[in-house]
Structure formats: structure tokens, C-alpha cells
Design a protein around this motif. Structure first.
Motif, mmCIF file in Angstrom:
data_model
loop_
_atom_site.group_PDB
_atom_site.id
_atom_site.type_symbol
_atom_site.label_atom_id
_atom_site.label_comp_id
_atom_site.label_asym_id
_atom_site.label_seq_id
_atom_site.Cartn_x
_atom_site.Cartn_y
_atom_site.Cartn_z
ATOM 1 N N LEU A 58 0.802 -1.218 0.000
ATOM 2 C CA LEU A 58 0.000 0.000 0.000
ATOM 3 C C LEU A 58 0.838 1.272 0.000
ATOM 4 O O LEU A 58 0.301 2.361 -0.225
ATOM 5 N N GLY A 59 2.135 1.142 0.292
ATOM 6 C CA GLY A 59 2.973 2.327 0.383
ATOM 7 C C GLY A 59 2.672 3.174 1.597
ATOM 8 O O GLY A 59 2.973 4.366 1.633
ATOM 9 N N ILE A 60 2.076 2.571 2.631
ATOM 10 C CA ILE A 60 1.712 3.281 3.855
ATOM 11 C C ILE A 60 2.658 2.873 4.977
ATOM 12 O O ILE A 60 2.892 1.683 5.197
ATOM 13 N N GLU A 91 -11.850 2.431 14.415
ATOM 14 C CA GLU A 91 -11.425 3.529 13.547
ATOM 15 C C GLU A 91 -12.497 3.901 12.518
ATOM 16 O O GLU A 91 -12.496 5.033 12.013
ATOM 17 N N TYR A 92 -13.376 2.966 12.181
ATOM 18 C CA TYR A 92 -14.402 3.269 11.186
ATOM 19 C C TYR A 92 -15.250 4.450 11.646
ATOM 20 O O TYR A 92 -15.598 4.567 12.823
ATOM 21 N N GLY A 93 -15.542 5.328 10.703
ATOM 22 C CA GLY A 93 -16.198 6.580 11.047
ATOM 23 C C GLY A 93 -15.156 7.670 11.194
ATOM 24 O O GLY A 93 -14.439 7.984 10.233
ATOM 25 N N ASN A 94 -14.990 8.221 12.379
ATOM 26 C CA ASN A 94 -14.122 9.377 12.592
ATOM 27 C C ASN A 94 -12.664 9.133 12.223
ATOM 28 O O ASN A 94 -11.982 10.027 11.726
ATOM 29 N N GLY A 95 -12.144 7.927 12.457
ATOM 30 C CA GLY A 95 -10.716 7.683 12.250
ATOM 31 C C GLY A 95 -10.353 7.007 10.949
ATOM 32 O O GLY A 95 -9.172 6.739 10.699
ATOM 33 N N GLN A 96 -11.312 6.734 10.087
ATOM 34 C CA GLN A 96 -11.030 5.875 8.939
ATOM 35 C C GLN A 96 -10.190 6.551 7.856
ATOM 36 O O GLN A 96 -9.642 5.870 6.993
ATOM 37 N N CYS A 97 -10.055 7.861 7.888
ATOM 38 C CA CYS A 97 -9.270 8.559 6.870
ATOM 39 C C CYS A 97 -7.791 8.645 7.222
ATOM 40 O O CYS A 97 -6.968 8.940 6.343
ATOM 41 N N ASN A 98 -7.452 8.425 8.486
ATOM 42 C CA ASN A 98 -6.093 8.723 8.939
ATOM 43 C C ASN A 98 -5.327 7.543 9.508
ATOM 44 O O ASN A 98 -4.116 7.646 9.697
ATOM 45 N N SER A 140 -16.987 11.596 4.992
ATOM 46 C CA SER A 140 -16.845 12.089 3.615
ATOM 47 C C SER A 140 -15.522 12.796 3.371
ATOM 48 O O SER A 140 -15.277 13.281 2.260
ATOM 49 N N LEU A 141 -14.636 12.849 4.376
ATOM 50 C CA LEU A 141 -13.351 13.525 4.213
ATOM 51 C C LEU A 141 -12.346 12.684 3.440
ATOM 52 O O LEU A 141 -11.276 13.173 3.069
ATOM 53 N N ALA A 192 -3.066 -5.499 14.368
ATOM 54 C CA ALA A 192 -2.393 -4.421 15.094
ATOM 55 C C ALA A 192 -3.013 -3.076 14.771
ATOM 56 O O ALA A 192 -3.626 -2.883 13.713
ATOM 57 N N ASP A 193 -2.837 -2.130 15.690
ATOM 58 C CA ASP A 193 -3.227 -0.746 15.457
ATOM 59 C C ASP A 193 -2.174 -0.058 14.600
ATOM 60 O O ASP A 193 -0.989 -0.381 14.683
ATOM 61 N N GLY A 194 -2.611 0.919 13.807
ATOM 62 C CA GLY A 194 -1.684 1.679 12.987
ATOM 63 C C GLY A 194 -1.321 3.010 13.613
ATOM 64 O O GLY A 194 -2.198 3.831 13.887
ATOM 65 N N ASN A 195 -0.020 3.195 13.892
ATOM 66 C CA ASN A 195 0.572 4.476 14.302
ATOM 67 C C ASN A 195 0.316 4.901 15.744
ATOM 68 O O ASN A 195 1.121 5.637 16.309
ATOM 69 N N ASP A 196 -0.779 4.489 16.353
ATOM 70 C CA ASP A 196 -0.956 4.768 17.781
ATOM 71 C C ASP A 196 -1.738 3.628 18.415
ATOM 72 O O ASP A 196 -2.190 2.714 17.733
ATOM 73 N N PHE A 197 -1.864 3.677 19.744
ATOM 74 C CA PHE A 197 -2.502 2.561 20.449
ATOM 75 C C PHE A 197 -3.995 2.775 20.652
ATOM 76 O O PHE A 197 -4.675 1.924 21.212
ATOM 77 N N LYS A 198 -4.521 3.892 20.179
ATOM 78 C CA LYS A 198 -5.921 4.200 20.428
ATOM 79 C C LYS A 198 -6.835 3.586 19.359
ATOM 80 O O LYS A 198 -6.409 3.276 18.270
ATOM 81 N N TYR A 199 -8.087 3.453 19.721
ATOM 82 C CA TYR A 199 -9.129 2.937 18.826
ATOM 83 C C TYR A 199 -8.790 1.528 18.325
ATOM 84 O O TYR A 199 -8.137 1.342 17.314
ATOM 85 N N ASP A 200 -9.256 0.553 19.089
ATOM 86 C CA ASP A 200 -8.895 -0.852 18.868
ATOM 87 C C ASP A 200 -9.527 -1.430 17.608
ATOM 88 O O ASP A 200 -10.541 -0.934 17.106
ATOM 89 N N SER A 201 -8.920 -2.511 17.130
ATOM 90 C CA SER A 201 -9.440 -3.292 16.009
ATOM 91 C C SER A 201 -9.365 -4.772 16.369
ATOM 92 O O SER A 201 -8.667 -5.157 17.312
ATOM 93 N N ALA A 202 -10.078 -5.588 15.620
ATOM 94 C CA ALA A 202 -10.086 -7.026 15.904
ATOM 95 C C ALA A 202 -10.407 -7.807 14.638
ATOM 96 O O ALA A 202 -11.003 -7.278 13.701
ATOM 97 N N VAL A 203 -10.022 -9.060 14.650
ATOM 98 C CA VAL A 203 -10.425 -9.982 13.596
ATOM 99 C C VAL A 203 -11.159 -11.143 14.257
ATOM 100 O O VAL A 203 -10.706 -11.680 15.278
#
Length: 228
Positions: A58-60, A91-98, A140-141, A192-203
Motif C-alpha cells: 500500500l505504500g503506507i 477507527e471506522y467513522g471518525n478515524g477511517q481517513c487517517n 466524507s473527508l 495491530a493498530d496503525g501508528n498509535d494505540f488508540k481505537y482498537d481493532s479485531a479480527v
């Protein structure tokens, strides 16, 4: 970060299985009540393999935090290998762009040392993360990214009847591979979380398919000794 789940909520496509989370699995249960699901800490390390996959494909730059890993070796008795899973994230919603919270299912042939990520969008090599599966209807950002594979937004009016405490989830996806019978493989599952430890994710991984299937491991064998 690792647990077992059971579900009866029709808003989630899996009945039971294994969950890997970047926070506490005890916080994953719905409804989606917490405004910020962030159980991790800054001292909880990330995973280099996952970082490299996101950068290569992804180049991220991910700089992951709070990685949870489950890995094991197995020897298949059949060439058929597949399992169903859902990726969910706060992250979905407010954090999904960053933020690019992500996961990988890394299958390694221990004879050839060839490793393949099975957690990809169908017919692509694109890893599944917040950055690659999102619907701009909920922010929409930034642009849509493969919105057909986004399953459900659990915020707003959907929060009270959400099966999980995460803001959104992908559709039900499948990881597949053809295996060489009687050859040892290594499987590494990492989220794993990307770039910081906030806003958890799961599989969430389907329990029946996560057993790798009797078609691969063969039927259960019970050995009984009777002494008279």
C-alpha cells in the motif's frame, strides 16, 4: 488479546470462533456503547511483518502498535484450506481517513520458506485494513475504498443493536490456499493498530473453519486402552 466468542445477534455473520484484538477481547461484546474503545497501551509492541506488508502493498508507513499474534505449525492431510473471517475496527467513522489498523494471515511453506498473506481482497494482493476497506458514507473527508466489502457501520442508530463494540466491520471474507499434503506449514495470524494505540481493532475467525477443517487435518482420533 485472544479469546473465544459466541454470537446470536443476526447483525454479525459468525456464530462462534476465535477473536484476536488490539485491546481486551472482553471489551469486544456489543452493543457499541463506548465512545472510544481503546484498551491498549503505548508500550504494547507492534509487528514488523505486518508493517512490511502494509508498506510493500500500500505504500503506507504503519508503525504498528498493540499487535496480537497467534501462530502454529500444522501438517495438512488434504490440499483444501480456507477459513472465514470478519475485520472490525473502532477507527471506522471518525478515524477511517487517517489510520491504517490492519491484519495479516501469513502462511509459510516450511520447505520452500515462501510466505503468502491470505488476508487479502478477493482476486487481488491488497491486504485488508481500515485504509483498504471503507465507506465514505460514514466519513466524507476521504474516498471510498472497496466499499462493496464493507459490511456494516455500528455507530449512530445502529449502535444499540450492534453485536460488537466496534464502530464498523467488513463483510464476511474468506482466506484460501492450496496446500501440499503431508508438508509442514506455519500459520501466523496478526492484528495491530496503525501508528498509535488508540481505537482498537479485531479480527473474528469462524470457529468451524479455524479448526482448519477435517478435510485438512483428517477426522478426530480417540485412542482408548482397556485393561482386563
Amino acid at each position: 488479546g485472544i479469546g473465544y466468542f459466541e454470537n446470536t445477534n443476526p447483525n454479525f455473520p459468525l456464530k462462534s470462533g476465535v477473536i484476536l484484538s488490539t485491546g481486551s477481547v472482553m471489551s469486544a461484546k456489543g452493543p457499541n456503547a463506548e465512545p472510544e474503545l481503546s484498551d491498549g497501551t503505548d508500550s504494547w509492541a507492534g509487528d514488523t511483518d505486518l508493517d512490511n506488508i502494509i508498506m510493500t502493498n500500500l505504500g503506507i508507513t504503519m508503525n504498528s502498535k498493540n499487535a496480537t499474534v497467534l501462530e502454529f505449525d500444522f501438517i495438512p492431510l488434504s490440499s483444501n484450506f480456507s477459513f472465514d473471517f470478519v475485520f472490525a475496527s473502532e477507527e471506522y467513522g471518525n478515524g477511517q481517513c487517517n489510520f491504517s489498523d490492519a491484519f495479516a494471515f501469513l502462511l509459510t511453506n516450511t520447505v520452500t520458506n515462501n510466505t503468502t498473506n491470505l488476508a487479502i481482497l478477493p482476486s487481488t494482493t491488497t491486504p485488508i485494513s481500515v485504509a483498504t476497506v471503507r465507506d465514505r458514507s460514514y466519513n466524507s473527508l476521504c474516498s471510498d475504498e472497496n466499499p462493496d466489502y464493507f459490511g456494516r457501520f455500528n455507530g449512530g442508530s445502529n449502535a444499540d443493536n450492534s453485536a460488537t463494540n466496534f464502530n464498523g466491520q467488513t463483510a464476511l471474507l474468506k482466506a484460501t490456499s492450496n496446500l501440499v499434503i503431508n508438508q509442514k506449514y506455519h500459520l501466523k495470524l496478526v492484528v495491530a493498530d496503525g501508528n498509535d494505540f488508540k481505537y482498537d481493532s479485531a479480527v473474528f475467525i469462524d470457529g468451524e473453519s479455524f479448526s482448519i477443517g477435517k478435510s485438512v487435518l483428517g477426522n478426530d482420533v480417540i485412542s482408548t486402552s482397556i485393561t482386563s
